[in-house]
Each structure stands twice: as structure tokens, then as C-alpha cells.
Design an enzyme around this catalytic site. Structure first.
Site, PDB file in Angstrom:
ATOM      1  N   CYS A   1     -29.106  -4.978 -42.933  1.00  0.00           N
ATOM      2  CA  CYS A   1     -28.123  -4.361 -43.821  1.00  0.00           C
ATOM      3  C   CYS A   1     -28.392  -4.829 -45.246  1.00  0.00           C
ATOM      4  CB  CYS A   1     -26.712  -4.780 -43.431  1.00  0.00           C
ATOM      5  SG  CYS A   1     -26.157  -4.088 -41.866  1.00  0.00           S
TER       6      CYS A   1
ATOM      7  N   ASP B   1     -12.212  -6.270 -34.643  1.00  0.00           N
ATOM      8  CA  ASP B   1     -12.611  -6.619 -33.283  1.00  0.00           C
ATOM      9  C   ASP B   1     -12.416  -8.117 -33.043  1.00  0.00           C
ATOM     10  OD1 ASP B   1     -13.329  -4.036 -32.459  1.00  0.00           O
ATOM     11  OD2 ASP B   1     -15.281  -4.203 -33.454  1.00  0.00           O
TER      12      ASP B   1
ATOM     13  N   LYS C   1     -12.668   3.357 -27.658  1.00  0.00           N
ATOM     14  CA  LYS C   1     -11.663   3.465 -28.711  1.00  0.00           C
ATOM     15  C   LYS C   1     -10.381   4.079 -28.157  1.00  0.00           C
ATOM     16  CE  LYS C   1     -15.298   4.220 -32.116  1.00  0.00           C
ATOM     17  NZ  LYS C   1     -16.439   4.274 -31.170  1.00  0.00           N
TER      18      LYS C   1
ATOM     19  N   ARG D   1     -21.312  -6.657 -34.719  1.00  0.00           N
ATOM     20  CA  ARG D   1     -22.622  -6.707 -34.067  1.00  0.00           C
ATOM     21  C   ARG D   1     -23.463  -7.849 -34.635  1.00  0.00           C
ATOM     22  NH1 ARG D   1     -23.826  -0.890 -34.266  1.00  0.00           N
ATOM     23  NH2 ARG D   1     -22.220  -0.443 -32.734  1.00  0.00           N
TER      24      ARG D   1
ATOM     25  N   CYS E   1     -18.710  -8.753 -39.206  1.00  0.00           N
ATOM     26  CA  CYS E   1     -19.574  -7.873 -38.401  1.00  0.00           C
ATOM     27  C   CYS E   1     -19.333  -8.044 -36.904  1.00  0.00           C
ATOM     28  CB  CYS E   1     -21.044  -8.158 -38.710  1.00  0.00           C
ATOM     29  SG  CYS E   1     -22.176  -7.052 -37.827  1.00  0.00           S
TER      30      CYS E   1
ATOM     31  N   ARG F   1     -22.013  11.476 -25.696  1.00  0.00           N
ATOM     32  CA  ARG F   1     -22.598  10.965 -26.924  1.00  0.00           C
ATOM     33  C   ARG F   1     -23.089   9.538 -26.728  1.00  0.00           C
ATOM     34  NH1 ARG F   1     -17.332  11.231 -26.564  1.00  0.00           N
ATOM     35  NH2 ARG F   1     -15.881   9.931 -27.732  1.00  0.00           N
TER      36      ARG F   1
ATOM     37  N   ASP G   1     -10.888  -0.514 -30.746  1.00  0.00           N
ATOM     38  CA  ASP G   1     -12.062  -0.438 -29.881  1.00  0.00           C
ATOM     39  C   ASP G   1     -11.880  -1.612 -28.926  1.00  0.00           C
ATOM     40  OD1 ASP G   1     -14.400   0.447 -28.803  1.00  0.00           O
ATOM     41  OD2 ASP G   1     -15.514   0.471 -30.693  1.00  0.00           O
TER      42      ASP G   1
ATOM     43  N   CYS H   1     -21.573  -8.020 -43.770  1.00  0.00           N
ATOM     44  CA  CYS H   1     -20.124  -8.200 -43.729  1.00  0.00           C
ATOM     45  C   CYS H   1     -19.835  -9.396 -42.836  1.00  0.00           C
ATOM     46  CB  CYS H   1     -19.454  -6.960 -43.138  1.00  0.00           C
ATOM     47  SG  CYS H   1     -19.956  -5.415 -43.917  1.00  0.00           S
TER      48      CYS H   1
ATOM     49  N   ARG I   1     -21.764   5.021 -23.610  1.00  0.00           N
ATOM     50  CA  ARG I   1     -20.452   4.662 -23.050  1.00  0.00           C
ATOM     51  C   ARG I   1     -19.624   5.902 -22.746  1.00  0.00           C
ATOM     52  NH1 ARG I   1     -17.917   0.110 -26.116  1.00  0.00           N
ATOM     53  NH2 ARG I   1     -19.150  -0.898 -24.507  1.00  0.00           N
ATOM     54  N   TYR I   2     -19.730   6.913 -23.604  1.00  0.00           N
ATOM     55  CA  TYR I   2     -18.904   8.105 -23.475  1.00  0.00           C
ATOM     56  C   TYR I   2     -19.727   9.218 -22.820  1.00  0.00           C
ATOM     57  CZ  TYR I   2     -15.789   5.760 -26.786  1.00  0.00           C
ATOM     58  OH  TYR I   2     -14.951   4.874 -27.398  1.00  0.00           O
TER      59      TYR I   2
HETATM   60  C1  LIG Z   1     -17.561   4.692 -31.549  1.00  0.00           C
HETATM   61  C2  LIG Z   1     -18.602   4.976 -30.561  1.00  0.00           C
HETATM   62  C3  LIG Z   1     -19.054   6.280 -30.368  1.00  0.00           C
HETATM   63  C4  LIG Z   1     -18.512   7.460 -31.154  1.00  0.00           C
HETATM   64  O1  LIG Z   1     -17.173   7.673 -30.891  1.00  0.00           O
HETATM   65  P1  LIG Z   1     -16.418   8.887 -31.592  1.00  0.00           P
HETATM   66  O2  LIG Z   1     -14.975   8.668 -31.217  1.00  0.00           O
HETATM   67  O3  LIG Z   1     -16.988  10.144 -31.020  1.00  0.00           O
HETATM   68  O4  LIG Z   1     -16.654   8.789 -33.052  1.00  0.00           O
HETATM   69  C5  LIG Z   1     -20.003   6.484 -29.411  1.00  0.00           C
HETATM   70  N1  LIG Z   1     -20.507   5.477 -28.679  1.00  0.00           N
HETATM   71  C6  LIG Z   1     -20.066   4.211 -28.822  1.00  0.00           C
HETATM   72  C7  LIG Z   1     -20.631   3.145 -27.959  1.00  0.00           C
HETATM   73  C8  LIG Z   1     -19.109   3.917 -29.780  1.00  0.00           C
HETATM   74  O5  LIG Z   1     -18.697   2.652 -29.948  1.00  0.00           O
END
Ligand SMILES: *Cc1c(COP(=O)(O)O)cnc(C)c1O
Length: 373
Positions: free
Chosen positions: A108, A275, A319, A117, A115, A99, A312, A112, A95-96
């Protein structure tokens, strides 16, 4: 001594019948509807968490015991973060820019009830372990990814050999600068944190673990000991807490949790709004409740005990941080601020170069006058 696998298999509670025996059948009047809730989403409470449940509807009960409230869907969604839309290959969410999330375990130690997911977790078929190859290839090909986050399910429920194999494969990818693991194991199954696990993990630095504690009572001596072992293995520890109604939606509880995490060598990283997930809506609080908690932390206790408060966002926006309003007003001349006690202070803006010139200009004729005088 029992292995962690034996601890989990023999001493967990994973049936409504066992729950009724443990806590008294009078607490489970709507057993048929409850069975529906338990069927919708995997149910297991690990021994360490069973020990923490003291009374019906206490913070531990609320997090882990199935409730008929799970059957009420108002505006909850199945995939509220739209993770599946951002999944280029099975088990990866990208998404980002730099990363990616890599789901490596479908299971798990304790499930929880809130959850996010839940659509994927609990059923080994839903995170196919046979489909890792495409995920590894995706990470290898996408050189912009410098940070991979192992999640699930709980990655630390994989055995050491399997973890070693995954981490070895990831470390062979030159552009992956850091590896993160998201895990509730230090809370749910501290028996899993063995010297062997620590020896495995420490081979793959820089490796970070973000764990997940929601209530100060969860920081049991066993949990604190396990966290210490991970910290001694050189692993920076963070915590991702979820703001949950009836669990930690209270500034005093949240402050104690943050302080106790620091004592266990864990730096609070995020507090998440719950969420908007179908089946978990009874855990939601207002955003204002979260902001009030952040106001009760900032200034009143160590800055280290202040995580980021984020939503989120539903639909996959990622986020987004939220802060109490500390800026009263802001213009090019000054910013009026409010401190944690509500007192106002002024910060004067530096003058822009253009303004500096504008101030100097009228001085020139003045100097000229002196010369001619
Ligand atoms: C939370 C998340 C991350 C990591 O986000 P950071 O703000 O860098 O901790 C990366 N990918 C996805 C899809 C996420 O939900």
C-alpha cells in the site's frame, strides 16, 4: 515532473526517526516499544497523508502513525474474518455464492494502522505474485463467479502494464460480468491517478472502484481531482469507510464525510464496524455508536449519503447489515413505524386473499335475503 513511484519513494515517511524529526521527538517517548509496533506491521505514510497530519492524535495521526496501543491484544484475532479458511487457492477468498476476492498486490502507499489484513500486507512474500496462475484458473473454472473484487494491499500500486495484463486475463473469462477494484490510492497517492491509468482501466468496463476515505479532511483538492478523472473514465465510484474511534466516531464528522464524497462523485457504499483485529483494537467503538451515526444520516441528509452500515462478522460469517430500529411493531394488520424525527406512522398491510374471502362470505346470505324478499 516526478512519477508517482518517485513521489512515493522519496517523500514518504517510513521510519520512526523520520517521524521524530518531522513532528518532534517529544511525541515519541516510548521509542523501544513503538519500534516493536512498527516492526509488527509495515509502516509508511505517503506524502499526501504526511501533509494532513496536524497534531498528535488527530484523526490522520491516529490512522497512520504507529502507536504502542497496537501491542495491547485483548480479544483481537490475527485473521478475524477467517479469510484464510475460505481461500481455495492462494490469493483468492471465495465466501459468497457469486463473487470472489482476488488479492493482487501486497503493498500500500500508506499503511493504515487499523488494517484488517495486516497479516498479509506489507511483505511482498505474503501475497506471492508468482502464484496468480492458480487464482486465474480458479476463476475460470468457477462459472458461478460473476463478480471479482481486486484487493490487496492496493491493486492500483501495480504499474499500468501489470494491471492491464491482469484485467485482460480476467476479461477473457466470459462469466465474469463485473470487475471491482478496492483502493485507497485516490486518498493516499492521488499522483498515481494519471491519464494513462484511466485509459487502461476504461478498457475493461463494467469496472467499478470502491475507494476508502475515513475523514472529510482526506478529500483534498488533489484527491477530488483524481476521483473526477476516474469518474470521467466512466468508472462508478463507491466508498468503504471504517468507523474508527477518535477518527470519525462522530455523527457530524461522518455526515460531512458522506456529503463531501458525493461532491467528489463518490457514492458512499459501506460503513464498517472496525474489525476485531489484533493490534487494532484501540480503534473499536461500540455498535451503538455506529447506529447513532446512521440515525443522524437517514432523513437528515440525502439518501445518497446513506451507505449500508455493516459488521463483517468475526469468524467468517460475512457482512451483516445493521439498521436503527424504525419498526415499532408489526403484525398482519399493520406496521407501526418511527420516522427520522421519532414520530410514529402506521402502514396498513394489504389483506391476504384468505381474508378477502372471509370478508365476502357473510355478504352472500345478505344478497340471498334480498333475492327472496
Ligand atoms: C466484502 C467481500 C465481498 C464483496 O461483498 P459485497 O457485499 O458484494 O460488496 C466479497 N468477498 C469477500 C470475501 C468480502 O469480504
Amino acid at each position: 515532473m516526478e512519477t508517482w513511484q518517485e513521489v512515493l519513494r522519496k517523500n514518504s515517511i517510513s521510519s520512526l526517526e523520520a517521524l521524530a524529526v518531522k513532528f518532534g521527538p517529544e511525541h515519541f517517548p516510548e521509542l523501544d516499544r513503538l519500534r516493536q509496533a512498527a516492526d509488527n506491521f509495515e509502516f509508511r505514510i505517503s506524502p499526501a497523508m504526511v501533509d494532513l497530519i496536524k497534531a498528535p492524535d488527530d484523526p490522520m495521526w491516529r490512522q497512520y502513525v504507529p502507536s504502542v496501543e497496537e501491542l495491547d491484544v485483548v480479544d483481537g484475532m490475527v485473521d478475524s474474518l477467517n479469510e484464510d479458511a475460505d481461500s481455495p487457492v492462494p490469493n483468492i477468498t471465495h465466501r459468497y455464492p457469486d463473487r470472489a476476492l482476488f488479492l493482487v498486490s501486497p503493498v500500500c502507499a500508506t499503511y493504515c494502522r487499523f488494517c484488517t489484513r495486516r497479516r498479509k500486507v506489507g511483505d511482498p512474500e505474503k501475497i506471492p505474485m508468482s502464484q496468480f496462475e492458480s487464482a486465474f484458473r480458479y476463476l475460470e473454472e468457477h462459472t458461478e463467479i460473476r463478480d471479482v473484487i481486486l484487493s490487496g494491499g492496493d491493486p492500483l500500486l501495480l504499474n499500468d502494464r501489470r494491471l492491464d495484463a491482469i484485467l485482460t486475463r480476467l476479461r477473457a473469462i466470459p462469466h465474469l460480468q463485473i470487475i471491482r477494484i478496492g483502493s485507497r490510492i485516490p486518498c493516499h497517492l492521488p499522483e498515481r491517478i494519471t491519464p494513462e491509468l484511466c485509459a487502461t482501466l476504461r478498457k475493461f468496463h463494467p469496472l467499478f472502484i470502491n475507494t476508502h476515505f475515513n475523514h472529510p479532511d482526506e478529500l483534498t483538492p488533489a484527491a477530488v481531482h483524481g476521483l473526477g478523472m476516474l469518474a470521467d473514465a466512466g468508472i462508478p465510484l463507491g466508498c468503504q469507510t471504517v468507523l474508527l474511534k477518535g477518527v470519525n466516531d462522530d455523527p457530524a464528522v461522518m455526515k460531512e464525510l458522506m456529503q463531501r464524497l458525493l461532491m467528489a462523485r463518490v457514492r458512499p457504499y459501506y460503513i464498517y464496524m472496525a474489525d476485531q483485529v489484533a493490534g487494532a483494537e484501540h480503534f473499536r467503538t461500540t455498535v451503538q455508536a455506529g447506529i447513532r451515526i446512521m440515525e443522524a444520516l437517514r432523513g437528515w441528509t440525502s439518501g445518497l449519503a446513506n451507505p449500508h452500515f455493516v459488521i463483517d462478522t468475526p469468524g467468517g460469517g460475512g457482512k451483516i447489515p445493521l439498521l436503527p430500529e424504525y419498526v415499532i411493531s408489526m403484525n398482519d394488520d399493520e406496521v407501526i413505524l418511527r420516522n427520522f424525527r421519532g414520530e410514529h406512522y402506521v402502514y396498513r398491510q394489504p389483506h391476504e386473499p384468505a381474508e378477502v374471502l372471509a370478508i365476502k362470505k357473510p355478504k352472500r346470505p345478505a344478497r340471498a335475503r334480498r333475492k327472496t324478499a
